[in-house]
Design a protein around this motif. Structure first.
Motif, PDB file in Angstrom:
ATOM      1  N   PHE A 252       0.627  -1.140  -0.092  1.00  0.00           N
ATOM      2  CA  PHE A 252       0.026  -0.074   0.075  1.00  0.00           C
ATOM      3  C   PHE A 252       0.933   1.316   0.004  1.00  0.00           C
ATOM      4  O   PHE A 252       1.441   1.873   1.131  1.00  0.00           O
ATOM      5  CB  PHE A 252      -0.854   0.031   1.168  1.00  0.00           C
ATOM      6  N   GLY A 253       1.248   1.659  -1.152  1.00  0.00           N
ATOM      7  CA  GLY A 253       2.247   2.664  -1.167  1.00  0.00           C
ATOM      8  C   GLY A 253       3.407   2.520  -0.812  1.00  0.00           C
ATOM      9  O   GLY A 253       4.175   1.509  -1.122  1.00  0.00           O
ATOM     10  N   ALA A 254       3.899   3.332   0.461  1.00  0.00           N
ATOM     11  CA  ALA A 254       5.033   3.075   1.037  1.00  0.00           C
ATOM     12  C   ALA A 254       5.240   2.006   2.147  1.00  0.00           C
ATOM     13  O   ALA A 254       6.338   1.482   2.716  1.00  0.00           O
ATOM     14  CB  ALA A 254       5.480   4.390   1.748  1.00  0.00           C
ATOM     15  N   HIS A 255       4.041   1.344   2.351  1.00  0.00           N
ATOM     16  CA  HIS A 255       3.683   0.402   3.309  1.00  0.00           C
ATOM     17  C   HIS A 255       3.842  -0.735   2.784  1.00  0.00           C
ATOM     18  O   HIS A 255       2.803  -1.247   1.644  1.00  0.00           O
ATOM     19  CB  HIS A 255       2.542   0.766   4.152  1.00  0.00           C
ATOM     20  N   GLU A 256       4.482  -1.847   3.337  1.00  0.00           N
ATOM     21  CA  GLU A 256       4.646  -3.179   2.428  1.00  0.00           C
ATOM     22  C   GLU A 256       4.410  -4.174   3.869  1.00  0.00           C
ATOM     23  O   GLU A 256       4.936  -4.032   4.882  1.00  0.00           O
ATOM     24  CB  GLU A 256       6.007  -3.395   2.029  1.00  0.00           C
ATOM     25  N   PHE A 257       3.443  -5.366   3.582  1.00  0.00           N
ATOM     26  CA  PHE A 257       3.250  -6.169   4.407  1.00  0.00           C
ATOM     27  C   PHE A 257       3.776  -7.685   3.998  1.00  0.00           C
ATOM     28  O   PHE A 257       3.417  -7.986   2.964  1.00  0.00           O
ATOM     29  CB  PHE A 257       1.859  -6.374   4.871  1.00  0.00           C
ATOM     30  N   LEU A 258       4.834  -8.148   4.543  1.00  0.00           N
ATOM     31  CA  LEU A 258       5.548  -9.431   4.128  1.00  0.00           C
ATOM     32  C   LEU A 258       4.692 -10.647   4.988  1.00  0.00           C
ATOM     33  O   LEU A 258       4.938 -10.860   6.046  1.00  0.00           O
ATOM     34  CB  LEU A 258       6.928  -9.647   4.515  1.00  0.00           C
ATOM     35  N   LEU A 259       3.799 -11.453   4.316  1.00  0.00           N
ATOM     36  CA  LEU A 259       2.915 -12.162   4.970  1.00  0.00           C
ATOM     37  C   LEU A 259       3.606 -13.321   5.643  1.00  0.00           C
ATOM     38  O   LEU A 259       3.211 -13.830   6.696  1.00  0.00           O
ATOM     39  CB  LEU A 259       1.953 -12.630   3.699  1.00  0.00           C
ATOM     40  N   ASP A 260       4.636 -14.032   4.984  1.00  0.00           N
ATOM     41  CA  ASP A 260       5.259 -15.076   5.514  1.00  0.00           C
ATOM     42  C   ASP A 260       6.063 -15.030   6.877  1.00  0.00           C
ATOM     43  O   ASP A 260       6.196 -15.784   7.588  1.00  0.00           O
ATOM     44  CB  ASP A 260       6.137 -15.704   4.340  1.00  0.00           C
ATOM     45  N   ARG A 261       6.380 -13.610   7.052  1.00  0.00           N
ATOM     46  CA  ARG A 261       7.279 -13.382   8.165  1.00  0.00           C
ATOM     47  C   ARG A 261       6.613 -12.393   9.065  1.00  0.00           C
ATOM     48  O   ARG A 261       7.129 -12.085  10.210  1.00  0.00           O
ATOM     49  CB  ARG A 261       8.623 -12.685   7.805  1.00  0.00           C
ATOM     50  N   SER A 262       5.291 -12.067   8.874  1.00  0.00           N
ATOM     51  CA  SER A 262       4.549 -11.207   9.361  1.00  0.00           C
ATOM     52  C   SER A 262       5.424  -9.987   9.724  1.00  0.00           C
ATOM     53  O   SER A 262       5.318  -9.298  10.873  1.00  0.00           O
ATOM     54  CB  SER A 262       4.114 -11.831  11.088  1.00  0.00           C
ATOM     55  N   GLN A 263       5.832  -9.307   8.879  1.00  0.00           N
ATOM     56  CA  GLN A 263       6.617  -8.210   9.134  1.00  0.00           C
ATOM     57  C   GLN A 263       6.472  -6.924   8.100  1.00  0.00           C
ATOM     58  O   GLN A 263       5.794  -7.216   7.222  1.00  0.00           O
ATOM     59  CB  GLN A 263       8.129  -8.459   8.433  1.00  0.00           C
ATOM     60  N   ALA A 264       6.501  -5.812   8.645  1.00  0.00           N
ATOM     61  CA  ALA A 264       6.038  -4.461   7.952  1.00  0.00           C
ATOM     62  C   ALA A 264       7.154  -3.852   7.733  1.00  0.00           C
ATOM     63  O   ALA A 264       8.123  -3.610   8.493  1.00  0.00           O
ATOM     64  CB  ALA A 264       4.981  -3.792   8.908  1.00  0.00           C
ATOM     65  N   LEU A 265       7.056  -3.099   6.390  1.00  0.00           N
ATOM     66  CA  LEU A 265       8.364  -2.227   6.049  1.00  0.00           C
ATOM     67  C   LEU A 265       7.471  -0.799   5.691  1.00  0.00           C
ATOM     68  O   LEU A 265       6.527  -0.855   5.284  1.00  0.00           O
ATOM     69  CB  LEU A 265       8.847  -2.826   4.894  1.00  0.00           C
ATOM     70  N   VAL A 266       8.186   0.157   6.109  1.00  0.00           N
ATOM     71  CA  VAL A 266       7.505   1.539   5.547  1.00  0.00           C
ATOM     72  C   VAL A 266       8.746   2.228   4.932  1.00  0.00           C
ATOM     73  O   VAL A 266       9.950   2.559   5.344  1.00  0.00           O
ATOM     74  CB  VAL A 266       7.440   2.256   6.870  1.00  0.00           C
ATOM     75  N   ALA A 267       8.680   2.444   3.561  1.00  0.00           N
ATOM     76  CA  ALA A 267       9.496   3.118   2.918  1.00  0.00           C
ATOM     77  C   ALA A 267      10.901   2.256   2.954  1.00  0.00           C
ATOM     78  O   ALA A 267      12.005   2.667   2.733  1.00  0.00           O
ATOM     79  CB  ALA A 267      10.158   4.499   3.267  1.00  0.00           C
ATOM     80  N   GLY A 268      10.748   0.959   2.903  1.00  0.00           N
ATOM     81  CA  GLY A 268      11.702  -0.136   2.773  1.00  0.00           C
ATOM     82  C   GLY A 268      12.595  -0.232   4.376  1.00  0.00           C
ATOM     83  O   GLY A 268      13.373  -1.347   4.294  1.00  0.00           O
ATOM     84  N   ARG A 269      11.951   0.226   5.282  1.00  0.00           N
ATOM     85  CA  ARG A 269      12.610   0.190   6.586  1.00  0.00           C
ATOM     86  C   ARG A 269      11.570  -0.586   7.397  1.00  0.00           C
ATOM     87  O   ARG A 269      10.464  -0.435   7.614  1.00  0.00           O
ATOM     88  CB  ARG A 269      12.591   1.553   7.199  1.00  0.00           C
ATOM     89  N   SER A 270      12.101  -1.784   8.050  1.00  0.00           N
ATOM     90  CA  SER A 270      11.646  -2.704   8.716  1.00  0.00           C
ATOM     91  C   SER A 270      10.735  -1.958  10.052  1.00  0.00           C
ATOM     92  O   SER A 270      11.646  -1.100  10.735  1.00  0.00           O
ATOM     93  CB  SER A 270      12.546  -3.802   9.131  1.00  0.00           C
ATOM     94  N   VAL A 271       9.768  -2.195  10.502  1.00  0.00           N
ATOM     95  CA  VAL A 271       9.119  -1.736  11.585  1.00  0.00           C
ATOM     96  C   VAL A 271       8.589  -2.984  12.637  1.00  0.00           C
ATOM     97  O   VAL A 271       7.843  -3.854  12.323  1.00  0.00           O
ATOM     98  CB  VAL A 271       7.624  -0.828  11.194  1.00  0.00           C
ATOM     99  N   PRO A 272       9.144  -3.079  13.698  1.00  0.00           N
ATOM    100  CA  PRO A 272       8.762  -3.965  14.631  1.00  0.00           C
ATOM    101  C   PRO A 272       7.513  -3.863  14.961  1.00  0.00           C
ATOM    102  O   PRO A 272       7.022  -2.906  15.953  1.00  0.00           O
ATOM    103  CB  PRO A 272       9.982  -3.869  15.796  1.00  0.00           C
ATOM    104  N   LEU A 273       6.567  -5.102  14.877  1.00  0.00           N
ATOM    105  CA  LEU A 273       5.202  -5.113  15.308  1.00  0.00           C
ATOM    106  C   LEU A 273       5.132  -6.483  15.888  1.00  0.00           C
ATOM    107  O   LEU A 273       5.784  -7.502  15.473  1.00  0.00           O
ATOM    108  CB  LEU A 273       4.376  -5.027  13.954  1.00  0.00           C
TER     109      LEU A 273
END
Length: 227
Positions: free
Chosen positions: A130-151
């Motif tokens: 979604f724009g700059a927000h990415e969700f990696l489903l297999d790792r349950s990991q979120a990225l914002v502008a390519g930067r990993s965000v701990p959730l």
């Protein structure tokens, strides 16, 4: 992952659909075997999920499905351990059994493991953007502008749910049932805390182009602010 479910109980289908779609996987629920067969014929199903009707009641159907689509991994949801005849049929191909009551994370893990083991070419990392927000489903990991965000896992599921319903208000009850399941204890304060953390961690504020705000007396809505 594309999951096809055969289940005669419409409420049960709805519950599984809500659970699986939250993690970004495609879901198709069917109440009749004929409709399921039509879907399997398209070749667009990664995993078959069967809500088992009884010890041997569904055995002819299972045999038929395995004969026609032996490459499709099958996960049976049963209220009790299946008998020898059912287990013998399952042993002929990729399969697993999951006993009810269902536990959310266990179901998703079993589906992922089945796919990775028997159809590794389809288990590659899935990303929803979604724009700059990415969700990696297999790792349950979120990225914002390519930067990993701990959730946390729940924060990841909540964030993905909000983005998948961008612009639409979501009730507290729906968020509760989808992310935590309807039988889980969850106070309003706990939900508010999770929403606040998601807002801060992912930068869902007007200056970043998003607004995550409460809908009075109802729930929450994530909106994208036009430039």
């Amino acid at each position: 992952m594309r999951v096809a479910l055969l289940d005669h109980d419409p409420q049960h289908r709805k519950t599984l659909e809500s659970l699986i779609k939250t993690t970004g996987h495609a879901f198709m629920g069917f109440g009749r075997p004929e409709a399921l067969r039509a879907q399997l014929t398209t070749g667009e199903t990664d995993i078959l999920l069967l809500h088992w009707p009884g010890d041997t009641d569904g055995l002819p159907l299972l045999i038929s499905l395995r004969e026609q689509w032996p490459e499709v991994p099958t996960l049976l949801i049963c209220s009790r351990a299946p008998g020898d005849a059912v287990r013998a049929e399952l042993a002929r191909g990729p399969s697993d059994v999951l006993l009810a009551p269902l536990r959310r994370q266990e179901l998703l893990l079993r589906l992922q493991l089945l796919l990775a083991r028997y159809r590794p070419e389809r288990s590659r990392s899935e990303v929803i953007t979604f724009g700059a927000h990415e969700f990696l489903l297999d790792r349950s990991q979120a990225l914002v502008a390519g930067r990993s965000v701990p959730l946390t896992q729940k924060e990841f599921e909540l964030a993905l749910l909000l983005f998948r319903h961008l612009g639409r208000p979501l009730s507290r009850a729906y968020i509760h049932e989808t992310v935590w399941s309807s039988d889980a204890e969850l106070s309003s304060r706990t939900l508010d805390t999770h929403v606040s953390r998601v807002r801060n961690k992912l930068g869902l504020k007007p200056e970043s182009g998003y607004r995550l705000s409460p809908v009075y007396g109802f729930g929450y809505r994530l909106e994208q602010i036009p430039e």
